[in-house]
Design an enzyme around this catalytic site. Structure first.
Site, mmCIF file in Angstrom:
data_model
loop_
_atom_site.group_PDB
_atom_site.id
_atom_site.type_symbol
_atom_site.label_atom_id
_atom_site.label_comp_id
_atom_site.label_asym_id
_atom_site.label_seq_id
_atom_site.Cartn_x
_atom_site.Cartn_y
_atom_site.Cartn_z
ATOM 1 N N GLY A 70 37.350 48.992 55.834
ATOM 2 C CA GLY A 70 37.112 47.554 55.930
ATOM 3 C C GLY A 70 38.379 46.737 56.014
ATOM 4 C CD GLN A 71 38.519 43.343 59.712
ATOM 5 O OE1 GLN A 71 39.031 42.241 59.792
ATOM 6 N NE2 GLN A 71 37.711 43.796 60.668
ATOM 7 C CB THR A 73 36.949 42.058 50.310
ATOM 8 O OG1 THR A 73 35.778 41.435 49.788
ATOM 9 C CG2 THR A 73 37.498 43.049 49.306
ATOM 10 C CB ALA A 148 32.083 42.872 50.331
ATOM 11 C CB ILE A 149 29.463 47.704 51.675
ATOM 12 C CG1 ILE A 149 28.209 47.134 51.020
ATOM 13 C CG2 ILE A 149 29.467 49.234 51.585
ATOM 14 C CD1 ILE A 149 26.916 47.565 51.681
ATOM 15 N N GLY A 161 33.372 50.850 46.565
ATOM 16 C CA GLY A 161 31.939 50.619 46.523
ATOM 17 C C GLY A 161 31.498 49.274 47.053
ATOM 18 C CB ILE A 162 28.694 47.344 46.735
ATOM 19 C CG1 ILE A 162 28.089 47.590 45.349
ATOM 20 C CG2 ILE A 162 28.284 48.461 47.686
ATOM 21 C CD1 ILE A 162 26.575 47.724 45.352
ATOM 22 C CB SER A 163 32.010 43.088 45.457
ATOM 23 O OG SER A 163 32.261 42.692 46.796
ATOM 24 C CB CYS A 179 34.595 41.346 56.535
ATOM 25 S SG CYS A 179 34.257 41.974 54.881
#
Length: 219
Positions: A70-71, A73, A148-149, A161-163, A179
């Site tokens: 990802g980018q 976050t 976000a993942i 993981g995730i938020s 992102c």
């Protein structure tokens, strides 16, 4: 599996060190899987696809290079960060399906609050449609990102993981292009008018986990 909840704010480097050690132990068969729920102090992380021009206010908060996909976050108080140290190898050796399950997990948890989370092709994360907002500059319905993942897999074990945005300061997202997406905004459960607490979200996550990951439990 261990469910670990940490109160207060957890230092990012400490969290990464814990995840890397736990993932290595899981891969070696020396530790059980772990889902870790926490909050970070305000910070930005750069995933492996981050573009430097998307960091629009580099001096605002600490910036950490992250090995997740990802980018850019943002993490900060009021956001539930969920680090998943799971044995993807023993859950089917299917990374794409695993990411889909993470998305489904977030959507199922949001549904407990009557929020319809959705996935969009070419846009990572979970989104909610905002019919109460003007359409975008291209005429599309307004949508905001609520979760976000971004994960890393090492020796078939996941970490990062995730938020999920519960009640963060949404202005803190303005220091980055989240992102890499400029056309859409960011929201939270409280911003959507829901008086939801972090504990409420934790209960929803715990309850929906087995629904989504049932059938992919390690042997």
């Amino acid at each position: 599996m261990e469910w670990k909840i940490t109160d207060g704010l957890t230092d990012y480097d400490e969290a990464v060190a814990f995840m890397e050690a736990r993932a290595a132990a899981i891969a070696a068969g020396e530790a059980e899987e772990c889902v870790w729920l926490l909050e970070h102090p305000p910070l930005y992380t750069a995933g492996t696809s981050a573009r430097r021009e998307d960091l629009t206010d580099p001096d605002r908060f600490p910036v950490y290079d992250s090995k997740r996909g990802g980018q850019y976050t943002y993490h900060g108080p009021g956001q539930r960060v969920v680090y998943v140290m799971l044995d993807v190898g023993r859950r089917g050796h299917d990374v794409r399906r695993f990411v889909q399950q993470l998305e489904e997990w977030v959507i199922a948890a949001l549904a407990e609050f009557n929020i319809r989370g959705e996935i969009r092709e070419g846009r990572v994360g979970v989104w909610v449609r905002r019919d109460d907002k003007p359409r975008t500059i291209t005429g599309k319905p307004a949508e905001d990102k609520i979760a976000a993942i971004g994960i890393r897999i090492r020796k078939w074990v996941s970490f990062h993981g995730i938020s999920i945005n519960v009640e963060p300061d949404l202005s803190h997202f303005s220091g980055i292009v989240p992102c890499g997406i400029t056309e859409y905004g960011v929201t939270s459960l409280v911003d959507l008018g829901l008086p939801v607490t972090m504990a409420d979200v934790d209960v929803a996550l715990r309850r929906s986990f087995d629904q989504v990951f049932e059938g992919t439990q390690p042997d």
